[in-house]
Design an enzyme around this catalytic site. Structure first.
Site, mmCIF file in Angstrom:
data_model
loop_
_atom_site.group_PDB
_atom_site.id
_atom_site.type_symbol
_atom_site.label_atom_id
_atom_site.label_comp_id
_atom_site.label_asym_id
_atom_site.label_seq_id
_atom_site.Cartn_x
_atom_site.Cartn_y
_atom_site.Cartn_z
ATOM 1 N N LYS A 1 0.850 -1.181 0.000
ATOM 2 C CA LYS A 1 0.000 0.000 0.000
ATOM 3 C C LYS A 1 0.893 1.241 0.000
ATOM 4 C CE LYS A 1 -3.762 -2.130 2.691
ATOM 5 N NZ LYS A 1 -4.866 -2.021 1.746
ATOM 6 N N ARG B 1 -9.449 -12.600 1.954
ATOM 7 C CA ARG B 1 -10.197 -13.729 1.378
ATOM 8 C C ARG B 1 -9.354 -14.995 1.360
ATOM 9 N NH1 ARG B 1 -10.874 -10.573 -4.238
ATOM 10 N NH2 ARG B 1 -10.820 -8.884 -2.714
#
Length: 509
Positions: free
Chosen positions: A268, A343
């Protein structure tokens, strides 16, 4: 796990039922109301508020502080403001209560007396009011541990209502719910070191130690992960409760517990990493909900919770885009973006829950809980969870049940639908690969950015073989709580614990 030099406890506010407004143990009264109360015992308080309104109309919406002829001496009036039942919900009461308590603290009140509303627009307004007050009184775990003399904002909280017996019941339930929410806030709000995966294990182990109602299993062996959870590596905490009586419902929860999300190899950038210690609020809610369960001991229900704890870091052992990994269900997954780690952490546990269902759990419903996508925040806005059902859960009305339950206690849900486009998006185009984990754009820039991950979880866990047309249909719902869990540096909200309680536990204890 080494012995701690102190005992870990969730934050608990000392509370008791107050039978008389003339109780001298309190130095401030907090009145939360939709309309000025007509109850005889509150007549003089109503008169004081009416005096204030005569000189300042904003008191009707903003409240005020008045000197009153009671031992508490001060009245903090905190109105809900106008309520439109077409659009408003019970949050009007919790927000007013939190505002009133914060104003009381600012005024120097150390022992507030909370007056519950009884001219109510919503059925559980009294409970929601008390929960709002307790939320405002929460003290973060690291502050409690580092500065123990300030582990409470008040000496005690008194609660008054016209029926002391009813107040006793409300306090008992609110205490159980707030203990669970405090556990979720502790885990979700702890910084990346205080609540690293090993220290989450430490915290959860201590919270549930010597608890005969909860079974706890900790999985951390690297070889076990390689064999049974190939998409995950960190800590897995399995919690299980089974109530008295014949079981008629099995609730199976898998929570995302990313203790810090750097984005991994797809790091990020641009300052968006700040606040990523909150990426564990799904797993935190699982622990908090099991704590509520252990306090209330609901009958005829079994609850299994799995906390997938991991830190998504950059280093020689981090996975990278283009890797192909076979999941627990033998589905070959190609990594598209390492910033879609949540996920991955949940998929194998979801598969394990599916296996338990196939083995014979009674009336099961599986859920994943995760602060998964920025797209969820853009879609519904701050303060709302999103629920998405597969076919069997949709046919059973699970999304609607959760939405209605959340509305009752001010823990709201919006409903989204998983579509064929979401499954097509995650079908990998490469030969010998089954599922694409993610594209290389942020979810907020991806069409259907919060529905797609639900389809991935269904595909990678093998739940796509258990839809409406299957001989063994399995109810599954994905809960994206990115918009409701609370933004740093505000304290976590502990959503969706209240909604889960109202949907699955109310009436069982």
């Amino acid at each position: 796990m080494s012995q701690l030099p102190y005992e870990i406890l969730p934050h608990i506010v000392p509370m008791k039922t107050v039978k008389s407004l003339n109780d001298s143990d309190y130095d401030g009264m907090v009145l939360v109301s939709h309309t000025l109360p007509s109850h005889l015992e509150l007549g003089s308080l109503k008169a004081e508020v009416e005096k204030a309104i005569k000189i300042d109309k904003s008191v009707e919406t903003d409240g005020c502080i008045r000197e009153v002829n009671f031992p508490a001496q001060r009245l903090i009036y905190s109105p809900t403001g106008p309520i439109n039942r077409d659009y408003d919900d019970a949050r009007s009461y919790s927000e007013a209560a939190a505002k009133g308590i914060k104003r009381a603290l600012k005024a120097g009140v150390t022992s507030p007396l909370l007056i519950l509303p009884f001219e109510r627009k919503f059925v559980h307004a009294d409970l929601v009011t008390l929960l709002g007050a307790l939320e405002a009184l929460y003290v973060p775990i690291q502050f409690r541990e580092d500065v123990p003399e300030k582990n409470s904002k008040i000496k005690q909280l008194g609660v008054w209502g016209p029926d002391p017996s009813a107040v006793n019941t409300i306090i008992s339930l609110a205490l159980a719910l707030e203990i669970g929410r405090s556990v979720a806030r502790d885990i979700g709000g702890g910084d990346p070191e205080r609540m690293s995966p090993p220290r989450v294990e430490e915290y959860v182990t201590n919270i549930f130690k010597n608890n005969p109602h909860i079974k706890l299993q900790v999985i951390k062996d690297v070889e076990v992960f390689k064999k049974e959870y190939p998409l995950h590596n960190g800590r897995i905490l399995m919690l299980e409760y089974e109530g008295e009586g014949p079981i008629d419902c099995t609730l199976m929860l898998v929570g995302k517990g990313v203790t810090y999300d750097t984005g991994g190899a797809d790091i990020k950038a641009g300052g968006v990493m700040a606040g990523m210690s909150r990426d564990k609020c799904g797993a935190a809610a699982v622990a908090g909900f099991l704590k509520v369960v252990s306090e209330l001991k609901p009958k005829r229900i079994k609850v299994i919770g799995a906390m997938a704890m991991v830190r998504n870091s950059v280093g020689e052992e981090c996975y990278v885009s283009d890797e192909i990994i076979a999941s627990r269900s033998k589905v070959r997954v190609r990594v598209g973006n390492t910033d879609a780690e949540g996920r991955m952490a949940m998929a194998d546990l979801l598969c394990q829950m599916k296996e338990k269902v196939v083995s014979g759990e009674i009336n099961p419903h599986i859920m994943t809980l995760a602060t998964l996508t920025g797209h969820a925040c853009l879609t519904v806005g701050t303060g709302y969870s999103i629920v998405m059902d597969n076919g069997p859960a949709r046919e059973n009305g699970q999304s609607k049940l959760l939405q209605e339950a959340g509305s009752i206690l001010g823990d709201p849900f919006e409903i989204s639908t998983i579509r064929r486009e979401d499954f097509n998006f995650h079908k990998d185009k490469g030969e010998g690969v089954d599922v694409l984990q993610c594209n290389n754009m942020p979810s907020s820039r991806t069409p259907r950015g919060h529905q797609g991950p639900a389809a991935f979880l269904i595909l990678s866990s093998g739940l796509d073989k258990h839809g409406l047309d299957s001989s063994v249909p399995i109810k599954y719902s994905h809960l994206d709580i990115a918009a409701s869990a609370g933004d740093y540096p505000d304290e976590p909200t502990a959503s969706p614990i209240l909604a889960l309680y109202a949907a699955y536990l109310e009436g069982r204890h």
